[in-house]
Design a protein around this motif. Structure first.
Motif, PDB file in Angstrom:
ATOM      1  N   UNK A 229       0.793  -1.230   0.000  1.00  0.00           N
ATOM      2  CA  UNK A 229       0.000   0.000   0.000  1.00  0.00           C
ATOM      3  C   UNK A 229       0.817   1.268   0.000  1.00  0.00           C
ATOM      4  N   UNK A 230       2.129   1.142   0.203  1.00  0.00           N
ATOM      5  CA  UNK A 230       2.981   2.327   0.202  1.00  0.00           C
ATOM      6  C   UNK A 230       2.981   2.999  -1.170  1.00  0.00           C
ATOM      7  N   UNK A 231       2.865   2.186  -2.234  1.00  0.00           N
ATOM      8  CA  UNK A 231       2.876   2.729  -3.589  1.00  0.00           C
ATOM      9  C   UNK A 231       1.454   3.026  -4.076  1.00  0.00           C
ATOM     10  N   UNK A 232       0.716   3.702  -3.207  1.00  0.00           N
ATOM     11  CA  UNK A 232      -0.604   4.230  -3.545  1.00  0.00           C
ATOM     12  C   UNK A 232      -0.640   5.667  -3.039  1.00  0.00           C
ATOM     13  N   UNK A 233      -1.773   6.317  -3.186  1.00  0.00           N
ATOM     14  CA  UNK A 233      -1.869   7.689  -2.674  1.00  0.00           C
ATOM     15  C   UNK A 233      -2.250   7.735  -1.199  1.00  0.00           C
ATOM     16  N   UNK A 234      -2.319   6.557  -0.561  1.00  0.00           N
ATOM     17  CA  UNK A 234      -2.815   6.477   0.813  1.00  0.00           C
ATOM     18  C   UNK A 234      -1.959   7.241   1.812  1.00  0.00           C
ATOM     19  N   UNK A 235      -0.640   7.233   1.606  1.00  0.00           N
ATOM     20  CA  UNK A 235       0.261   7.792   2.622  1.00  0.00           C
ATOM     21  C   UNK A 235       0.902   9.113   2.197  1.00  0.00           C
ATOM     22  N   UNK A 236       0.393   9.719   1.140  1.00  0.00           N
ATOM     23  CA  UNK A 236       1.000  10.952   0.656  1.00  0.00           C
ATOM     24  C   UNK A 236       0.820  12.109   1.637  1.00  0.00           C
ATOM     25  N   UNK A 237      -0.243  12.039   2.438  1.00  0.00           N
ATOM     26  CA  UNK A 237      -0.538  13.143   3.362  1.00  0.00           C
ATOM     27  C   UNK A 237      -0.750  12.647   4.788  1.00  0.00           C
ATOM     28  N   UNK A 238       0.053  11.661   5.204  1.00  0.00           N
ATOM     29  CA  UNK A 238      -0.084  11.121   6.543  1.00  0.00           C
ATOM     30  C   UNK A 238      -0.667   9.720   6.534  1.00  0.00           C
ATOM     31  N   UNK A 277      -1.268  10.285 -16.609  1.00  0.00           N
ATOM     32  CA  UNK A 277      -2.710  10.115 -16.543  1.00  0.00           C
ATOM     33  C   UNK A 277      -3.126   8.895 -15.765  1.00  0.00           C
ATOM     34  N   UNK A 278      -2.293   8.475 -14.813  1.00  0.00           N
ATOM     35  CA  UNK A 278      -2.564   7.294 -14.003  1.00  0.00           C
ATOM     36  C   UNK A 278      -2.499   7.634 -12.529  1.00  0.00           C
ATOM     37  N   UNK A 279      -3.118   6.775 -11.707  1.00  0.00           N
ATOM     38  CA  UNK A 279      -2.843   6.835 -10.279  1.00  0.00           C
ATOM     39  C   UNK A 279      -1.475   6.201 -10.031  1.00  0.00           C
ATOM     40  N   UNK A 280      -0.893   6.498  -8.887  1.00  0.00           N
ATOM     41  CA  UNK A 280       0.398   5.889  -8.537  1.00  0.00           C
ATOM     42  C   UNK A 280       0.283   4.372  -8.515  1.00  0.00           C
ATOM     43  N   UNK A 281      -0.799   3.859  -7.963  1.00  0.00           N
ATOM     44  CA  UNK A 281      -0.976   2.405  -7.890  1.00  0.00           C
ATOM     45  C   UNK A 281      -1.051   1.794  -9.284  1.00  0.00           C
ATOM     46  N   UNK A 282      -1.762   2.430 -10.188  1.00  0.00           N
ATOM     47  CA  UNK A 282      -1.844   1.921 -11.553  1.00  0.00           C
ATOM     48  C   UNK A 282      -0.470   1.892 -12.212  1.00  0.00           C
ATOM     49  N   UNK A 283       0.301   2.955 -12.025  1.00  0.00           N
ATOM     50  CA  UNK A 283       1.631   2.989 -12.627  1.00  0.00           C
ATOM     51  C   UNK A 283       2.536   1.931 -12.004  1.00  0.00           C
ATOM     52  N   UNK A 284       2.419   1.719 -10.699  1.00  0.00           N
ATOM     53  CA  UNK A 284       3.256   0.721 -10.022  1.00  0.00           C
ATOM     54  C   UNK A 284       2.993  -0.674 -10.577  1.00  0.00           C
ATOM     55  N   UNK A 285       1.726  -0.990 -10.852  1.00  0.00           N
ATOM     56  CA  UNK A 285       1.391  -2.290 -11.435  1.00  0.00           C
ATOM     57  C   UNK A 285       1.899  -2.374 -12.867  1.00  0.00           C
ATOM     58  N   UNK A 286       1.658  -1.335 -13.648  1.00  0.00           N
ATOM     59  CA  UNK A 286       2.111  -1.331 -15.041  1.00  0.00           C
ATOM     60  C   UNK A 286       3.633  -1.454 -15.117  1.00  0.00           C
TER      61      UNK A 286
END
Length: 348
Positions: A229-238, A277-286
């Protein structure tokens, strides 16, 4: 309400990749049931996630004996979902399980690769899920205290007993992978697949494992592609209240993973993803799937919408040379490889 799968699930949105030199194809994205299919997650939420995944063309559900929490509950719960929703679709599914980590009390349930533990664990997994066989059965980790011939012999027996169609290994070094390939080939049960941890912040397989898998015709399915989950937008702001670090069974995600250095790199990677044009999670998978030697990327999710979002990685799977160069500046080791010891032939 009776479940009827979407008729459009094989419309091409989800590509399928051949697994190594075998005849088996896996979806580019597979669903892992590591954390969010135990008793801490409502059954209806689990049910909706599985339905969402299958409707999107995800045909591979990945489990292990100790997934939960508590241990075994993910398989038990999955068995209920299989009975209620997916029994008519069994031949469209790839269901996998594993044995390797501690599971039950006493000397024979503490994990490893002994014949006693591996085959007993498989029998327990089949009983929990209500299955006659799994499609893939893994040795979940290398065990330096058990001869590799014994572990591979147990995998071979599982196939010969009709309890597994294929066998795999997880978190083995390149050298031990070559040994396992040779042993299993001599027994007449080819090694189908290797499941290593791999992500933008954990690139250990690029050193020699991917070359080994290509040389030996073994497929690769990457787990923890989002670094839990670190490579998502979940932790960008705490740290949000519902983050894994705050949930039962989330102890594998530690405060060290949220270091200032890691978060700086994650924010920079997020900027690159947005420019694509992707979320961070989408780019991490790609990004994990950019290498043709990687057959599939395992995702985890705590809600159906996350699965839908991650499937969006397939809309933009390509990278320019400039994008890859920019990503390389921030795709650095983040100290998130919890499986380093077994993958370097050490005791956990």
């Amino acid at each position: 309400m009776t479940y009827s799968a979407e008729s459009t699930r094989y419309d091409g949105r989800m590509p399928y990749r051949r697994c190594g030199a075998s005849g088996l194809k896996l979806p580019a994205i597979s669903l892992g049931l590591w954390h969010n299919f135990g008793d801490a997650t409502p059954l209806d939420t689990q049910r909706q996630m599985l339905r969402t995944a299958f409707d999107a063309g995800i045909t591979h559900f990945d489990l292990a004996n100790n997934y939960g929490p508590p241990y075994g509950s993910a398989e038990t719960n999955f068995g209920e979902h299989l009975r209620r929703d997916f029994r008519p679709y069994r031949d469209e599914l790839i269901i996998s399980s594993k044995a390797g980590w501690d599971m039950w009390p006493g000397p024979y349930g503490q994990g490893g690769g002994s014949r006693k533990y591996v085959l007993a664990s498989l029998d327990q997994s089949l009983q929990r899920m209500g299955l006659d066989y799994v499609d893939i059965f893994y040795s979940h980790r290398f065990d330096p205290d058990t001869p590799l011939e014994e572990t591979c012999g147990a995998l071979d027996t599982a196939v010969r007993q009709g309890k597994a169609l294929y066998v795999g290994i997880s978190s083995y070094s390149a050298a031990k992978t070559r040994e396992a390939v040779a042993i299993l080939k001599s027994l007449g049960t080819p090694l189908l697949i290797h499941q290593p941890s791999y992500s933008l912040l954990n690139r250990w397989i690029e050193e020699d494992l991917l070359d080994t898998l290509q040389d030996t015709g073994v497929g690769c399915i990457a787990f923890s592609a989002l670094a839990q989950g670190l490579l998502t937008d979940k932790y960008l702001n705490g740290v949000p209240q519902d983050a894994r670090i705050n949930r039962p069974g989330g102890g594998s995600f530690t405060p060290d993973h949220l270091s200032d250095a890691n978060l700086r790199h994650v924010r920079a990677l997020n900027d690159i993803a947005q420019s694509r044009g992707q979320t961070l999670a989408q780019m991490a998978i790609a990004w994990v799937l950019r290498d043709a030697r990687v057959t599939s990327a395992l995702i985890g999710a705590s809600k159906p919408a996350q699965i839908t979002d991650l499937c969006g990685a397939m809309v933009r799977p390509d990278f320019t040379a400039e994008e890859l160069a920019a990503i390389d500046q921030h795709a650095v080791d983040g100290g998130v490889n919890l499986w380093k010891k077994p993958s370097t032939d050490q005791r956990p």
